[in-house]
Design an enzyme around this catalytic site. Structure first.
Site, PDB file in Angstrom:
ATOM      1  N   ASN A 191      -2.201   0.346   7.142  1.00 11.40           N
ATOM      2  CA  ASN A 191      -1.734  -0.964   7.619  1.00 11.40           C
ATOM      3  C   ASN A 191      -0.906  -1.724   6.577  1.00 11.40           C
ATOM      4  O   ASN A 191      -0.798  -2.938   6.623  1.00 11.40           O
ATOM      5  CB  ASN A 191      -2.913  -1.800   8.141  1.00 11.40           C
ATOM      6  CG  ASN A 191      -3.948  -2.045   7.067  1.00 11.40           C
ATOM      7  OD1 ASN A 191      -3.751  -1.689   5.910  1.00 11.40           O
ATOM      8  ND2 ASN A 191      -5.035  -2.685   7.441  1.00 11.40           N
ATOM      9  N   ARG A 248      -2.158 -14.176   4.853  1.00 14.23           N
ATOM     10  CA  ARG A 248      -2.999 -13.501   5.862  1.00 14.23           C
ATOM     11  C   ARG A 248      -2.362 -13.599   7.253  1.00 14.23           C
ATOM     12  O   ARG A 248      -2.364 -12.656   8.018  1.00 14.23           O
ATOM     13  CB  ARG A 248      -4.408 -14.110   5.888  1.00 14.23           C
ATOM     14  CG  ARG A 248      -5.232 -13.915   4.621  1.00 14.23           C
ATOM     15  CD  ARG A 248      -5.728 -12.522   4.394  1.00 14.23           C
ATOM     16  NE  ARG A 248      -6.538 -11.987   5.450  1.00 14.23           N
ATOM     17  CZ  ARG A 248      -7.152 -10.796   5.382  1.00 14.23           C
ATOM     18  NH1 ARG A 248      -7.047 -10.034   4.288  1.00 14.23           N
ATOM     19  NH2 ARG A 248      -7.866 -10.340   6.382  1.00 14.23           N
ATOM     20  N   ARG A 257       2.073  -6.321   9.997  1.00 18.31           N
ATOM     21  CA  ARG A 257       1.359  -5.194  10.601  1.00 18.31           C
ATOM     22  C   ARG A 257       1.728  -5.021  12.077  1.00 18.31           C
ATOM     23  O   ARG A 257       1.789  -3.900  12.579  1.00 18.31           O
ATOM     24  CB  ARG A 257      -0.150  -5.387  10.431  1.00 18.31           C
ATOM     25  CG  ARG A 257      -0.615  -5.172   8.981  1.00 18.31           C
ATOM     26  CD  ARG A 257      -1.983  -5.756   8.743  1.00 18.31           C
ATOM     27  NE  ARG A 257      -2.595  -5.333   7.491  1.00 18.31           N
ATOM     28  CZ  ARG A 257      -3.726  -5.839   7.020  1.00 18.31           C
ATOM     29  NH1 ARG A 257      -4.365  -6.794   7.691  1.00 18.31           N
ATOM     30  NH2 ARG A 257      -4.225  -5.406   5.877  1.00 18.31           N
ATOM     31  N   TYR A 286     -12.220  -2.651  -3.688  1.00 19.80           N
ATOM     32  CA  TYR A 286     -12.776  -2.595  -2.336  1.00 19.80           C
ATOM     33  C   TYR A 286     -14.312  -2.560  -2.348  1.00 19.80           C
ATOM     34  O   TYR A 286     -14.930  -2.092  -1.382  1.00 19.80           O
ATOM     35  CB  TYR A 286     -12.215  -1.379  -1.587  1.00 19.80           C
ATOM     36  CG  TYR A 286     -10.805  -1.609  -1.051  1.00 19.80           C
ATOM     37  CD1 TYR A 286     -10.514  -2.688  -0.208  1.00 19.80           C
ATOM     38  CD2 TYR A 286      -9.767  -0.741  -1.369  1.00 19.80           C
ATOM     39  CE1 TYR A 286      -9.238  -2.899   0.294  1.00 19.80           C
ATOM     40  CE2 TYR A 286      -8.476  -0.940  -0.867  1.00 19.80           C
ATOM     41  CZ  TYR A 286      -8.228  -2.017  -0.039  1.00 19.80           C
ATOM     42  OH  TYR A 286      -6.959  -2.224   0.471  1.00 19.80           O
ATOM     43  N   PHE A 303     -15.564   4.022   6.499  1.00 21.63           N
ATOM     44  CA  PHE A 303     -14.179   4.299   6.100  1.00 21.63           C
ATOM     45  C   PHE A 303     -13.946   4.176   4.597  1.00 21.63           C
ATOM     46  O   PHE A 303     -12.822   4.359   4.136  1.00 21.63           O
ATOM     47  CB  PHE A 303     -13.212   3.378   6.859  1.00 21.63           C
ATOM     48  CG  PHE A 303     -13.438   1.906   6.627  1.00 21.63           C
ATOM     49  CD1 PHE A 303     -12.903   1.260   5.513  1.00 21.63           C
ATOM     50  CD2 PHE A 303     -14.179   1.152   7.526  1.00 21.63           C
ATOM     51  CE1 PHE A 303     -13.113  -0.098   5.295  1.00 21.63           C
ATOM     52  CE2 PHE A 303     -14.399  -0.209   7.320  1.00 21.63           C
ATOM     53  CZ  PHE A 303     -13.856  -0.827   6.193  1.00 21.63           C
ATOM     54  N   THR A 307      -6.003  -6.971  10.809  1.00 15.43           N
ATOM     55  CA  THR A 307      -6.257  -5.729  10.059  1.00 15.43           C
ATOM     56  C   THR A 307      -5.812  -4.496  10.849  1.00 15.43           C
ATOM     57  O   THR A 307      -5.250  -3.556  10.289  1.00 15.43           O
ATOM     58  CB  THR A 307      -7.764  -5.609   9.743  1.00 15.43           C
ATOM     59  OG1 THR A 307      -8.162  -6.758   8.989  1.00 15.43           O
ATOM     60  CG2 THR A 307      -8.083  -4.340   8.964  1.00 15.43           C
ATOM     61  N   LYS A 325       0.823  -1.217   0.000  1.00 16.73           N
ATOM     62  CA  LYS A 325       0.000   0.000   0.000  1.00 16.73           C
ATOM     63  C   LYS A 325       0.861   1.272   0.000  1.00 16.73           C
ATOM     64  O   LYS A 325       2.055   1.222   0.308  1.00 16.73           O
ATOM     65  CB  LYS A 325      -0.937  -0.027   1.214  1.00 16.73           C
ATOM     66  CG  LYS A 325      -2.017  -1.111   1.152  1.00 16.73           C
ATOM     67  CD  LYS A 325      -2.923  -0.984   2.374  1.00 16.73           C
ATOM     68  CE  LYS A 325      -4.086  -1.966   2.322  1.00 16.73           C
ATOM     69  NZ  LYS A 325      -4.943  -1.816   3.525  1.00 16.73           N
ATOM     70  N   GLU A 352      -9.458 -10.667  -7.708  1.00 19.31           N
ATOM     71  CA  GLU A 352      -8.519  -9.550  -7.501  1.00 19.31           C
ATOM     72  C   GLU A 352      -7.323  -9.643  -8.450  1.00 19.31           C
ATOM     73  O   GLU A 352      -6.873  -8.631  -8.984  1.00 19.31           O
ATOM     74  CB  GLU A 352      -8.039  -9.544  -6.043  1.00 19.31           C
ATOM     75  CG  GLU A 352      -9.139  -9.164  -5.064  1.00 19.31           C
ATOM     76  CD  GLU A 352      -8.738  -9.303  -3.599  1.00 19.31           C
ATOM     77  OE1 GLU A 352      -9.570  -9.032  -2.733  1.00 19.31           O
ATOM     78  OE2 GLU A 352      -7.576  -9.694  -3.329  1.00 19.31           O
ATOM     79  N   HIS A 373      -2.243  -5.298   1.572  1.00 18.76           N
ATOM     80  CA  HIS A 373      -3.500  -5.999   1.302  1.00 18.76           C
ATOM     81  C   HIS A 373      -3.154  -7.427   0.898  1.00 18.76           C
ATOM     82  O   HIS A 373      -2.193  -7.645   0.161  1.00 18.76           O
ATOM     83  CB  HIS A 373      -4.263  -5.334   0.151  1.00 18.76           C
ATOM     84  CG  HIS A 373      -5.361  -6.211  -0.384  1.00 18.76           C
ATOM     85  ND1 HIS A 373      -6.614  -6.243   0.185  1.00 18.76           N
ATOM     86  CD2 HIS A 373      -5.377  -7.133  -1.381  1.00 18.76           C
ATOM     87  CE1 HIS A 373      -7.352  -7.144  -0.460  1.00 18.76           C
ATOM     88  NE2 HIS A 373      -6.635  -7.697  -1.412  1.00 18.76           N
TER      89      HIS A 373
HETATM   90  P1  IDP Z   1      -7.921  -6.564   5.507  1.00 20.35           P
HETATM   91  O1  IDP Z   1      -7.074  -5.564   4.747  1.00 20.35           O
HETATM   92  O2  IDP Z   1      -7.199  -7.097   6.722  1.00 20.35           O
HETATM   93  O3  IDP Z   1      -8.483  -7.638   4.629  1.00 20.35           O
HETATM   94  P2  IDP Z   1     -10.594  -5.412   5.530  1.00 20.35           P
HETATM   95  O4  IDP Z   1     -11.586  -5.607   6.617  1.00 20.35           O
HETATM   96  O5  IDP Z   1     -10.834  -6.124   4.227  1.00 20.35           O
HETATM   97  O6  IDP Z   1      -9.150  -5.731   6.115  1.00 20.35           O
HETATM   98  O7  IDP Z   1     -10.524  -3.839   5.246  1.00 20.35           O
HETATM   99  C1  IDP Z   1      -9.873  -3.343   4.097  1.00 20.35           C
HETATM  100  C2  IDP Z   1      -9.023  -2.168   4.485  1.00 20.35           C
HETATM  101  O8  IDP Z   1      -9.872  -1.104   4.909  1.00 20.35           O
HETATM  102  C3  IDP Z   1      -8.093  -2.406   5.686  1.00 20.35           C
HETATM  103  O9  IDP Z   1      -6.878  -3.042   5.330  1.00 20.35           O
HETATM  104  C4  IDP Z   1      -7.884  -1.010   6.192  1.00 20.35           C
HETATM  105  O10 IDP Z   1      -6.898  -0.332   5.401  1.00 20.35           O
HETATM  106  C5  IDP Z   1      -9.231  -0.363   5.930  1.00 20.35           C
HETATM  107  N1  IDP Z   1     -10.075  -0.415   7.136  1.00 20.35           N
HETATM  108  C6  IDP Z   1     -10.751  -1.487   7.609  1.00 20.35           C
HETATM  109  N2  IDP Z   1     -11.418  -1.180   8.736  1.00 20.35           N
HETATM  110  C7  IDP Z   1     -11.162   0.143   8.945  1.00 20.35           C
HETATM  111  C8  IDP Z   1     -11.584   1.055   9.973  1.00 20.35           C
HETATM  112  O11 IDP Z   1     -12.317   0.707  10.892  1.00 20.35           O
HETATM  113  N3  IDP Z   1     -11.106   2.331   9.867  1.00 20.35           N
HETATM  114  C9  IDP Z   1     -10.280   2.741   8.849  1.00 20.35           C
HETATM  115  N4  IDP Z   1      -9.876   1.908   7.885  1.00 20.35           N
HETATM  116  C10 IDP Z   1     -10.303   0.630   7.932  1.00 20.35           C
HETATM  117 MG    MG Z   2      -9.868  -7.553   3.102  1.00 26.17          MG
END
Ligand code: IDP
Ligand code: MG
Length: 148
Positions: free
Chosen positions: A112, A85, A102, A49, A57, A91, A9, A126, A115
């Protein structure tokens, strides 16, 4: 053999952590089969996304992921999706265990670093969003003979 899409990212590129993150995944024994640096546009970000559309968010996430170049990578290996993962960590970096990408390198859920596809079906979708079939390389590493 699973294939998974990883995105390094914008925050990881800005902080000079691309090599460190890719290294951690390579070091697990996963094989790099595709890689490119691109700046995602809003249309690609919204598709990638789509599952998060409507969440609080979402707009922030699309703005962030399109803010600066990313590196898209396809990694291949037995259980690649699950292994990536686990190596990424939770996350929310505040909850991610030390030893994970992370958990070692991040502090904020919005920034974070990485992805990784979360299922076989999403990995296929994807990878298709970021790479054409001829950009994915099918090659052998001798070491694969020892572990498969
Ligand atoms: P992942 O990246 O671990 O799969 P997801 O739930 O798919 O997590 O969320 C996608 C991305 O959205 C996260 O990696 C993060 O950058 C962002 N994100 C998820 N939850 C939040 C939040 O509560 N606040 C701000 N950004 C968030
Ligand atoms: Mg995800």
């Amino acid at each position: 053999m699973d294939k998974s899409l990883v995105l390094i990212k914008p925050d990881a590129i800005q902080r000079g952590l691309a090599g460190e993150i890719i290294s951690r995944l390579e070091n697990r024994g996963l094989k790099l089969v595709a890689m490119k640096m691109i700046q995602m546009d809003v249309a690609l970000a919204q598709k990638h996304y789509a599952i998060h559309k409507g969440k609080a968010f979402f707009e922030e996430l699309v703005n962030f992921i399109t803010s600066s170049p990313i590196i898209a990578v396809v990694l291949q290996g037995e259980n690649a999706i699950q292994i990536i993962r686990k190596t990424m960590g939770d996350t929310d970096p505040a909850k991610a265990l030390p030893g994970t990408i992370r958990g070692d390198l991040g502090i904020d859920i919005g920034y974070n670093l990485i992805h990784g596809s979360d299922s076989q079906a999403n990995a296929v979708k994807e990878i298709d969003l970021f790479f054409s079939a001829d950009e994915i390389h099918d090659y052998c590493k001798d070491v694969d003979k020892w572990i498969s």
